[in-house]
Design an enzyme around this catalytic site. Structure first.
Site, PDB file in Angstrom:
ATOM      1  N   ARG A 130       3.229 -10.778   3.956  1.00  0.00           N
ATOM      2  CA  ARG A 130       2.269 -10.629   5.044  1.00  0.00           C
ATOM      3  C   ARG A 130       1.327  -9.489   4.705  1.00  0.00           C
ATOM      4  O   ARG A 130       1.756  -8.362   4.485  1.00  0.00           O
ATOM      5  CB  ARG A 130       2.959 -10.337   6.384  1.00  0.00           C
ATOM      6  CG  ARG A 130       2.053 -10.628   7.593  1.00  0.00           C
ATOM      7  CD  ARG A 130       2.656 -10.161   8.911  1.00  0.00           C
ATOM      8  NE  ARG A 130       2.734  -8.724   8.922  1.00  0.00           N
ATOM      9  CZ  ARG A 130       3.818  -8.022   9.275  1.00  0.00           C
ATOM     10  NH1 ARG A 130       4.916  -8.624   9.638  1.00  0.00           N
ATOM     11  NH2 ARG A 130       3.812  -6.705   9.252  1.00  0.00           N
ATOM     12  N   GLU A 146      -1.689  -2.718   4.364  1.00  0.00           N
ATOM     13  CA  GLU A 146      -0.642  -2.807   3.339  1.00  0.00           C
ATOM     14  C   GLU A 146      -0.274  -4.270   3.132  1.00  0.00           C
ATOM     15  O   GLU A 146      -0.616  -5.136   3.946  1.00  0.00           O
ATOM     16  CB  GLU A 146       0.615  -2.023   3.739  1.00  0.00           C
ATOM     17  CG  GLU A 146       1.315  -2.605   4.955  1.00  0.00           C
ATOM     18  CD  GLU A 146       2.780  -2.182   5.086  1.00  0.00           C
ATOM     19  OE1 GLU A 146       3.358  -1.652   4.124  1.00  0.00           O
ATOM     20  OE2 GLU A 146       3.354  -2.427   6.164  1.00  0.00           O
ATOM     21  N   ASN A 148       3.031  -6.596   2.677  1.00  0.00           N
ATOM     22  CA  ASN A 148       4.491  -6.619   2.786  1.00  0.00           C
ATOM     23  C   ASN A 148       5.038  -7.766   1.943  1.00  0.00           C
ATOM     24  O   ASN A 148       4.662  -8.920   2.150  1.00  0.00           O
ATOM     25  CB  ASN A 148       4.908  -6.838   4.234  1.00  0.00           C
ATOM     26  CG  ASN A 148       4.370  -5.747   5.160  1.00  0.00           C
ATOM     27  OD1 ASN A 148       4.901  -4.658   5.202  1.00  0.00           O
ATOM     28  ND2 ASN A 148       3.289  -6.038   5.865  1.00  0.00           N
ATOM     29  N   SER A 153       8.247  -9.609   8.835  1.00  0.00           N
ATOM     30  CA  SER A 153       8.877 -10.135  10.046  1.00  0.00           C
ATOM     31  C   SER A 153       7.900 -10.825  10.990  1.00  0.00           C
ATOM     32  O   SER A 153       6.692 -10.805  10.784  1.00  0.00           O
ATOM     33  CB  SER A 153       9.595  -9.009  10.779  1.00  0.00           C
ATOM     34  OG  SER A 153       8.699  -7.967  11.009  1.00  0.00           O
ATOM     35  N   LYS A 311       3.732   1.000  -1.616  1.00  0.00           N
ATOM     36  CA  LYS A 311       2.425   1.615  -1.354  1.00  0.00           C
ATOM     37  C   LYS A 311       1.837   2.230  -2.623  1.00  0.00           C
ATOM     38  O   LYS A 311       0.620   2.261  -2.806  1.00  0.00           O
ATOM     39  CB  LYS A 311       2.565   2.624  -0.222  1.00  0.00           C
ATOM     40  CG  LYS A 311       2.912   1.888   1.075  1.00  0.00           C
ATOM     41  CD  LYS A 311       3.188   2.775   2.249  1.00  0.00           C
ATOM     42  CE  LYS A 311       3.332   1.939   3.512  1.00  0.00           C
ATOM     43  NZ  LYS A 311       4.611   1.206   3.616  1.00  0.00           N
ATOM     44  N   LYS A 365       0.816   8.806   3.225  1.00  0.00           N
ATOM     45  CA  LYS A 365       1.936   7.870   3.328  1.00  0.00           C
ATOM     46  C   LYS A 365       3.004   8.150   2.281  1.00  0.00           C
ATOM     47  O   LYS A 365       2.738   8.111   1.088  1.00  0.00           O
ATOM     48  CB  LYS A 365       1.440   6.433   3.112  1.00  0.00           C
ATOM     49  CG  LYS A 365       0.431   5.961   4.133  1.00  0.00           C
ATOM     50  CD  LYS A 365       0.195   4.457   3.968  1.00  0.00           C
ATOM     51  CE  LYS A 365      -0.737   3.947   5.026  1.00  0.00           C
ATOM     52  NZ  LYS A 365      -0.882   2.478   4.950  1.00  0.00           N
ATOM     53  N   GLU A 369       8.863   1.961   3.908  1.00  0.00           N
ATOM     54  CA  GLU A 369       8.427   0.812   4.699  1.00  0.00           C
ATOM     55  C   GLU A 369       9.139   0.854   6.036  1.00  0.00           C
ATOM     56  O   GLU A 369      10.177   1.473   6.177  1.00  0.00           O
ATOM     57  CB  GLU A 369       8.796  -0.522   4.019  1.00  0.00           C
ATOM     58  CG  GLU A 369       8.583  -0.603   2.524  1.00  0.00           C
ATOM     59  CD  GLU A 369       7.129  -0.594   2.144  1.00  0.00           C
ATOM     60  OE1 GLU A 369       6.313  -1.105   2.926  1.00  0.00           O
ATOM     61  OE2 GLU A 369       6.799  -0.059   1.073  1.00  0.00           O
ATOM     62  N   GLY A 370       8.566   0.142   6.998  1.00  0.00           N
ATOM     63  CA  GLY A 370       9.310  -0.103   8.229  1.00  0.00           C
ATOM     64  C   GLY A 370       8.861   0.702   9.433  1.00  0.00           C
ATOM     65  O   GLY A 370       9.466   0.611  10.492  1.00  0.00           O
ATOM     66  N   ARG A 452      -0.959  -7.665  15.998  1.00  0.00           N
ATOM     67  CA  ARG A 452      -0.194  -6.634  16.709  1.00  0.00           C
ATOM     68  C   ARG A 452      -1.170  -5.680  17.375  1.00  0.00           C
ATOM     69  O   ARG A 452      -2.157  -5.269  16.757  1.00  0.00           O
ATOM     70  CB  ARG A 452       0.711  -5.869  15.749  1.00  0.00           C
ATOM     71  CG  ARG A 452       1.965  -6.644  15.379  1.00  0.00           C
ATOM     72  CD  ARG A 452       2.773  -5.918  14.334  1.00  0.00           C
ATOM     73  NE  ARG A 452       1.968  -5.701  13.135  1.00  0.00           N
ATOM     74  CZ  ARG A 452       2.362  -4.977  12.098  1.00  0.00           C
ATOM     75  NH1 ARG A 452       3.521  -4.382  12.116  1.00  0.00           N
ATOM     76  NH2 ARG A 452       1.581  -4.844  11.043  1.00  0.00           N
TER      77      ARG A 452
HETATM   78  P1  ADP Z   1       4.874   0.575   7.229  1.00  0.00           P
HETATM   79  O1  ADP Z   1       5.459   0.170   5.924  1.00  0.00           O
HETATM   80  O2  ADP Z   1       5.622   1.665   7.893  1.00  0.00           O
HETATM   81  O3  ADP Z   1       4.593  -0.616   8.105  1.00  0.00           O
HETATM   82  P2  ADP Z   1       1.988   0.897   7.142  1.00  0.00           P
HETATM   83  O4  ADP Z   1       1.173   1.219   5.954  1.00  0.00           O
HETATM   84  O5  ADP Z   1       1.843  -0.490   7.658  1.00  0.00           O
HETATM   85  O6  ADP Z   1       3.498   1.259   6.824  1.00  0.00           O
HETATM   86  O7  ADP Z   1       1.638   1.918   8.293  1.00  0.00           O
HETATM   87  C1  ADP Z   1       2.220   1.852   9.592  1.00  0.00           C
HETATM   88  C2  ADP Z   1       1.141   1.802  10.664  1.00  0.00           C
HETATM   89  O8  ADP Z   1       0.276   2.931  10.554  1.00  0.00           O
HETATM   90  C3  ADP Z   1       0.218   0.587  10.547  1.00  0.00           C
HETATM   91  O9  ADP Z   1       0.762  -0.518  11.230  1.00  0.00           O
HETATM   92  C4  ADP Z   1      -1.063   1.098  11.186  1.00  0.00           C
HETATM   93  O10 ADP Z   1      -0.994   0.989  12.595  1.00  0.00           O
HETATM   94  C5  ADP Z   1      -1.064   2.574  10.823  1.00  0.00           C
HETATM   95  N1  ADP Z   1      -1.873   2.805   9.608  1.00  0.00           N
HETATM   96  C6  ADP Z   1      -1.452   2.677   8.337  1.00  0.00           C
HETATM   97  N2  ADP Z   1      -2.451   2.945   7.467  1.00  0.00           N
HETATM   98  C7  ADP Z   1      -3.519   3.252   8.200  1.00  0.00           C
HETATM   99  C8  ADP Z   1      -4.880   3.616   7.887  1.00  0.00           C
HETATM  100  N3  ADP Z   1      -5.278   3.734   6.631  1.00  0.00           N
HETATM  101  N4  ADP Z   1      -5.726   3.856   8.912  1.00  0.00           N
HETATM  102  C9  ADP Z   1      -5.305   3.759  10.196  1.00  0.00           C
HETATM  103  N5  ADP Z   1      -4.056   3.412  10.563  1.00  0.00           N
HETATM  104  C10 ADP Z   1      -3.164   3.154   9.580  1.00  0.00           C
HETATM  105 MG    MG Z   2       3.139  -2.018   8.067  1.00  0.00          MG
END
Ligand code: ADP
Ligand code: MG
Length: 476
Positions: A130, A146, A148, A153, A311, A365, A369-370, A452
């Site tokens: 996804r 990102e 996945n 899920s 990442k 970051k 994940e998660g 979401r």
């Molecule tokens: P995870 O693996 O924890 O899902 P993500 O990269 O998806 O990691 O980051 C978690 C959440 O943080 C995302 O669902 C989003 O809401 C927010 N986020 C992540 N990267 C960014 C970004 N570059 N700008 C704004 N919000 C972000």
């Molecule tokens: Mg995510």
């Protein structure tokens, strides 16, 4: 009431109550549900408590052009993941510095390098991915958050949300000035099931099962049960559910490479656990992961596919001339690059200094994940300054990303039977399914979506983690 993004403006409270009531009854009747609490898994008893999934009351307006763009990217990312997964050296090299400071990534890399050493080949490769995006309001670009590749899920519940929203608009659309046909159909569940079933078929053992690797404590089990129930109903394929610890206790690999769990042969291993250090509290879980990897069962994902979704690899792929190593088609490369946000490793002094000056424009970051792990705002500055002063190797455990700022709007969010009217932002996930057997690509599809939505004051975005609700798309 208009359809230009303002349709979530306040509605008469009587109407909202009625809509929420209808939505919750519909959710219960149709299985749009999650566990009502975290249940400690005991044996095979799933726990029976349930509550409606956290949802947005109405679908989120999203421009059709960007929607198409996101859908078009899915098969390209699918192919990219496959190509990158075959370059073991690229994965090892890119993650080598991360490995030094991050034990969890280190363990995954160890399994990967053992597979390289024994020259393990995965002929049948299955990806249920996804790719998540936000629409950046400053640049008007659709930017990837990102990709996945493990435990992507909500393929089960997301299509139910689309159905719920269509159903509500069929009944109340005139009132709301909304047309249910603007909510795109969502085949996430049927296509994920199809991909698992086709992988099972490629494995060629009609008595083998699909193994769902699950966490010992889970609230989102019904999303997973939707998939296993489709596998049974449509394809007559049996699934079993086991934690990594249970797999360690019951599992064995036969000399021919077959994976056997509790006496049953396993054709496909589908991971809904194993992406976080919390999933490996002891050596037992690691030995289960290793057992699975070295077996000849189809893994969704294999250790290579898993690593491609990190990442760090996302950031490495965004460097100039890296995509070109894996893909030939220039249009495809241009399309991918267009959705890449600014990404930097922390050995890039220019990026780090800029982030220290203007931390609000970045997200820091860690290699996790998660949900719930990212660092925002003033904490970005503090963390970077601290790591720099220490001259710390730990810098390698993070990547730095341009912060994306989606436009916010008003929406009704419903959680545990209670609704809130809030300022929100949304993240669009597009599912991709990929199945390959040696040179034959059996499946390479865009396979449904997940919107979401979260209150705009919250940085994080996970639904299971409690930050966001499930939503669907209203094309504008
Ligand atoms: P995870 O693996 O924890 O899902 P993500 O990269 O998806 O990691 O980051 C978690 C959440 O943080 C995302 O669902 C989003 O809401 C927010 N986020 C992540 N990267 C960014 C970004 N570059 N700008 C704004 N919000 C972000
Ligand atoms: Mg995510």
């Amino acid at each position: 009431m208009t359809v230009d993004g303002t349709h979530h403006a306040a509605l008469a409270s009587g109407l909202v109550d009625e809509l929420v009531g209808e939505a919750l009854v519909w959710s219960s009747l149709h299985g749009l549900v999650v566990g009502d609490r975290i249940i400690q898994r005991s044996g095979t008893v799933p726990g029976v408590g349930m509550v409606h999934a956290p949802i947005a009351l109405l679908p989120m307006p999203f421009p059709e052009d960007y929607w198409r763009q996101a859908c078009e990217l899915a098969p390209i990312f699918n192919e990219l993941v496959d190509r990158v997964s075959l370059d073991g050296k690229f994965l090892q090299d890119s993650l080598s510095r991360t490995k030094k400071v991050d034990a969890f990534t280190g363990r995954l890399l160890d399994i990967h390098s053992e597979m390289l050493q024994i020259n393990k080949k995965e002929d049948i490769r299955l990806g249920l991915h996804r790719s998540d995006y936000m629409l950046d309001a400053e640049t008007n670009l659709l930017l990837q958050i990102e990709l996945n590749t493990i435990s992507s899920s909500f393929s089960g519940l997301s299509c139910l949300v689309s159905e719920l929203h269509r159903n509500l608009l069929d009944r109340y659309g005139n009132h709301l000035g909304l047309d249910s046909r603007k909510v795109p159909g969502n085949k996430a569940l049927s296509q994920s099931a199809e991909a698992l079933a086709k992988a099972w078929k490629e494995y060629c053992n009609s008595s083998a099962v699909v193994l769902f690797v699950v966490q010992p404590e889970e609230r989102n089990m019904y999303d997973q049960h939707w998939l296993s129930s489709k596998l049974k109903e449509i394809y007559a394929i049996t699934s079993i559910r086991r934690t990594l610890a249970e797999i360690d206790a019951e599992g064995e690999a036969l000399p021919d490479g077959s994976l056997i769990i509790g006496g049953q042969a396993v054709a496909v291993v589908y991971f809904r656990a194993g992406y976080s250090p919390r999933d490996y509290p002891s050596e037992s879980e690691w030995s289960a992961r290793f057992l699975i990897e070295k077996s000849n069962a189809v893994k969704c994902p294999s250790i290579s596919y898993h690593l491609v979704g990190t990442k760090k690899i996302q950031q490495e792929l965004a460097k100039p001339n890296v995509l070109e190593r894996f893909l030939e088609n220039e249009d495809d490369i241009a399309k991918l690059r267009k959705c890449f946000a600014g990404l930097w490793s922390l050995d890039n002094a220019e990026g780090v200094n800029r982030a220290i000056e203007r931390p609000e424009l970045f997200v820091l970051k860690p290699q996790r994940e998660g949900g719930g792990n990212n660092i925002y705002g003033e904490d970005v500055r503090k963390t970077l300054v601290k790591l720099q002063q220490e001259g710390s190797e730990e810098l390698a455990a993070y990547i730095l990303m341009q912060r994306i700022f989606p436009a916010s709007s008003l929406a009704y969010l419903v959680r545990d039977g209670i609704y809130h009217h809030d300022q929100v932002i949304s993240e669009l996930g597009i599912y991709g399914t990929y199945l390959r057997n040696k040179d034959e690509v059996v499946m390479n599809e865009q396979s449904g979506y997940l919107m979401r939505t979260k209150v705009s004051s919250s940085n994080e975005g996970g639904v299971a983690a409690g930050f966001a609700v499930l939503d669907s798309v209203y094309l504008t």
